[in-house]
Design a protein around this motif. Structure first.
Motif, short mmCIF file in Angstrom:
data_model
loop_
_atom_site.label_atom_id
_atom_site.label_comp_id
_atom_site.label_asym_id
_atom_site.label_seq_id
_atom_site.Cartn_x
_atom_site.Cartn_y
_atom_site.Cartn_z
N GLY A 70 0.81 -1.22 0.00
CA GLY A 70 0.00 0.00 0.00
C GLY A 70 0.84 1.26 0.00
N VAL A 71 1.46 1.56 -1.12
CA VAL A 71 2.37 2.71 -1.20
C VAL A 71 1.63 4.03 -0.95
N GLY A 72 0.44 4.19 -1.50
CA GLY A 72 -0.31 5.43 -1.33
C GLY A 72 -0.93 5.58 0.05
N ASN A 73 -1.14 4.47 0.72
CA ASN A 73 -1.75 4.47 2.05
C ASN A 73 -0.98 3.49 2.93
N PRO A 74 0.27 3.81 3.25
CA PRO A 74 1.15 2.83 3.91
C PRO A 74 0.74 2.52 5.35
N ILE A 75 1.20 1.40 5.82
CA ILE A 75 1.06 1.06 7.24
C ILE A 75 1.99 1.99 8.02
N VAL A 76 1.47 2.56 9.11
CA VAL A 76 2.28 3.50 9.89
C VAL A 76 2.61 2.99 11.29
N ASP A 77 1.89 1.95 11.74
CA ASP A 77 2.19 1.46 13.09
C ASP A 77 1.54 0.10 13.31
N VAL A 78 2.04 -0.59 14.33
CA VAL A 78 1.41 -1.83 14.78
C VAL A 78 0.46 -1.50 15.91
N ILE A 79 -0.53 -2.35 16.12
CA ILE A 79 -1.48 -2.18 17.22
C ILE A 79 -1.19 -3.26 18.25
N SER A 80 -0.91 -2.83 19.47
CA SER A 80 -0.52 -3.77 20.51
C SER A 80 -1.39 -3.59 21.75
N PRO A 81 -1.75 -4.68 22.42
CA PRO A 81 -2.56 -4.57 23.63
C PRO A 81 -1.78 -4.14 24.87
N ARG A 82 -0.45 -4.13 24.78
CA ARG A 82 0.39 -3.75 25.92
C ARG A 82 1.59 -2.94 25.43
N ALA A 83 2.05 -2.02 26.27
CA ALA A 83 3.19 -1.18 25.88
C ALA A 83 4.46 -2.00 25.70
N ASP A 84 4.72 -2.96 26.61
CA ASP A 84 5.93 -3.77 26.46
C ASP A 84 5.87 -4.66 25.24
N PHE A 85 4.66 -5.11 24.88
CA PHE A 85 4.51 -5.92 23.67
C PHE A 85 4.80 -5.09 22.42
N LYS A 86 4.41 -3.81 22.44
CA LYS A 86 4.67 -2.96 21.27
C LYS A 86 6.17 -2.81 21.05
N GLY A 87 6.91 -2.56 22.14
CA GLY A 87 8.37 -2.50 22.03
C GLY A 87 8.94 -3.79 21.51
N ALA A 88 8.38 -4.92 21.96
CA ALA A 88 8.85 -6.23 21.51
C ALA A 88 8.51 -6.46 20.04
N LEU A 89 7.31 -6.05 19.61
CA LEU A 89 6.91 -6.23 18.21
C LEU A 89 7.85 -5.47 17.27
N TYR A 90 8.22 -4.26 17.65
CA TYR A 90 9.17 -3.51 16.83
C TYR A 90 10.50 -4.24 16.76
N GLN A 91 10.94 -4.79 17.88
CA GLN A 91 12.22 -5.51 17.87
C GLN A 91 12.12 -6.81 17.08
N LEU A 92 10.95 -7.46 17.13
CA LEU A 92 10.76 -8.68 16.34
C LEU A 92 10.83 -8.35 14.85
#
Length: 520
Positions: free
Chosen positions: A30-52
């Motif tokens: 989706g170049v014209g409408n790119p993904i901008v972030d992941v949705i995570s149920p927990r703050a520590d999981f979001k940090g982990a998802l980025y690292q994954l």
């Protein structure tokens, strides 16, 4: 089930639409409408998802050189290109097999007692939790259980006898470089790619690049390198694993229990799922990583007389007083920015060029041995600093921070004098005033720092900026003192004591050692 191939990760696009990705290679779709972030149920999981995701891209799609890095910075790879790269490591991301499973011990550990699934969460201890009410996390979907396990493995704190800490030590701080979003939102791909090393840069990281077999990168693909006392190779050194193993370190021996599962609602994501996991098995004496592994996403304290150790989150969190050691180098405290930040300043800022203002995203648990006291995360600016000016800029910043630290202590000391007739006998800390002082002066520090970097060769300009900083410190110190001096903390409201203490503060603000040292 497989984390790379299945539909489980929710994302948000530039226009606000949310969707689940079937295949993680769709992060560039989706170049014209790119993904901008992941949705995570927990703050520590979001940090982990980025690292994954960073680890996944780094492991399977590392650019050959800076030219290729720039190519994919300007335009991300198409979905098929990324899919072909990810599928080369897909076997490492199966989660429910009796064969090697993501972040799980090679052995099934069937002789071990079951443990409640809530204990996978770092913010739990025994039967109770610190941030979540007891009994509210009893069943988790296989995918979020896997992310909980990944979060634990990469941050693992002390876990009792023989339960090893993470490759970075217990509760490490993670620092990621985020793109400039002052003009428009950055894509998720840009947020990941800004933290990716070239293959040449990887060769300079901890680890042995000659060990190319996947089990040297993903340790769960082979029998665990256990760490019984007296055993040969009791400690796993960098030469015994590929540099990419730093993204996938596995100190804990754990197997998720898929046998007694049923459909229901996940207590983490609150979504319906066909399977729920309520327990796992564990065993001690997993991989024991040496301190000579230096993770590229973490800042370190590197005292020449001691072993290196990762910077940790701490009580009170982070503010500009930590900026020097997180972005450049704090020689006085032996703190050195993460390799990913060093690479950005030494290479990427020249490639991107222009008026570009990235940020540093830092996050981690403040741990007291096994207990999580707090989760901290914040962002701070990363200014473009020319290499030939860096040493002098570091020296100027150090003086500004020394002066601010001195003033914060002066405020605290004089407030105790104002509040108590015998301040030296008073027990307990009043460090909350420090946090307020740093907050009050933060915006002005960064404003002056940006100017300092631009005029670091002009002695008159530097002295002018130093004088502005002195005035700011003085103003905010007196404002803070006046705010608290006659508060309920004052034991008897003695005005004479307050006046004397304020006069003492004014003397220190004029004659303090570090204040007087603010001269170019």
């Amino acid at each position: 089930m497989n984390l790379l191939e299945d539909e489980w990760l929710s994302v948000i696009r530039l226009n606000g639409e949310q969707e689940k990705l079937k295949g993680l290679w769709r992060i560039t779709e989706g170049v014209g409408n790119p993904i901008v972030d992941v949705i995570s149920p927990r703050a520590d999981f979001k940090g982990a998802l980025y690292q994954l995701l960073i680890g996944l891209v780094q492991t399977s799609f590392a650019p050959k050189n800076e030219t290729e890095w720039e190519k994919y910075w300007i335009a991300p790879p198409d979905t098929n290109t990324l899919k072909n790269a990810f599928l080369t490591v897909t076997e490492a991301f199966s989660i429910d097999t009796d064969k090697p499973a993501f972040m799980q011990d090679y052995d099934l550990l069937s002789d071990k007692q079951d443990v409640d699934i809530a204990s996978l969460l770092i913010d739990t201890s025994g039967g109770g939790t610190f941030f979540v009410k007891e009994g509210t996390t009893e069943n988790i979907s296989p995918y979020w259980a896997s992310i909980a396990l990944f979060t634990l493995q990469i941050n693992a704190p002390s876990g009792g006898s023989g339960h090893r800490t993470s490759l970075r030590g217990g509760g490490p701080l993670t620092t990621l470089v985020l793109p400039d979003e002052t003009k428009q939102a950055a894509s998720l791909w840009q947020k990941l790619w800004l933290n990716i090393f070239t293959q040449k840069e990887v060769s300079a990281l901890s680890g042995n690049t000659e060990l190319k077999d996947l089990h040297n990168i993903f340790p769960w693909l082979a029998p665990t390198r256990t760490s019984e006392a007296g055993k040969k190779d009791f400690i796993t050194q960098p030469e015994q694993g590929h540099p990419y193993q730093m993204y996938w370190g596995m100190p804990r021996r754990i197997r998720l229990d898929f046998k007694a599962t049923e459909a229901g609602t996940c207590d983490i994501s609150h979504e319906s799922t066909e399977q729920l996991i309520s327990q796992y098995r564990t065993k001690n004496l997993g991989v024991n990583y040496s301190s000579t592994w230096l993770h590229p996403l973490t800042p370190y304290v590197r005292d020449p007389n001691k072993e290196a150790y990762s910077v940790k989150a701490q009580v009170g969190g982070f503010s500009y007083r930590h900026w020097l050691g997180l972005v450049l180098e704090d020689e006085k405290n032996h703190k050195q920015a993460a390799k990913v930040v060093q690479i950005y300043l030494n290479s990427r800022q020249e490639i991107i060029a222009g008026d570009y203002q990235p940020r540093l995203w830092l996050f981690g648990y403040d741990m007291d041995n096994m207990k999580a006291r707090c989760w901290y995360e914040t962002t701070m600016p990363v200014f473009p600093i020319p290499q030939d000016s860096r040493i002098s800029v570091q020296g100027f910043i150090s003086r500004m921070l020394d002066a601010a630290t001195e003033v914060a202590l002066d405020v605290r000391s004089t407030l105790k004098q104002a509040w108590f007739s015998k301040p030296k006998e008073v027990k307990g800390e009043i460090s909350f005033t420090d946090a307020q002082f740093w907050q009050l002066t933060e915006t002005e520090f960064y404003r002056l720092l940006a100017q300092l970097i631009n005029h670091c060769e002009d002695e008159q300009q530097v002295n002018d900026l130093f004088n502005q900083w002195k005035k700011i410190l003085r103003k905010e110190a007196l404002t803070l003192f006046d705010h608290w001096a006659l508060s309920s903390n004052n034991e008897d409201g003695d005005m004479k004591r307050v006046v004397i203490a304020r006069r003492q503060l004014e003397i220190w603000l004029n004659a303090g050692k570090n204040i007087k040292a603010l001269v170019a």
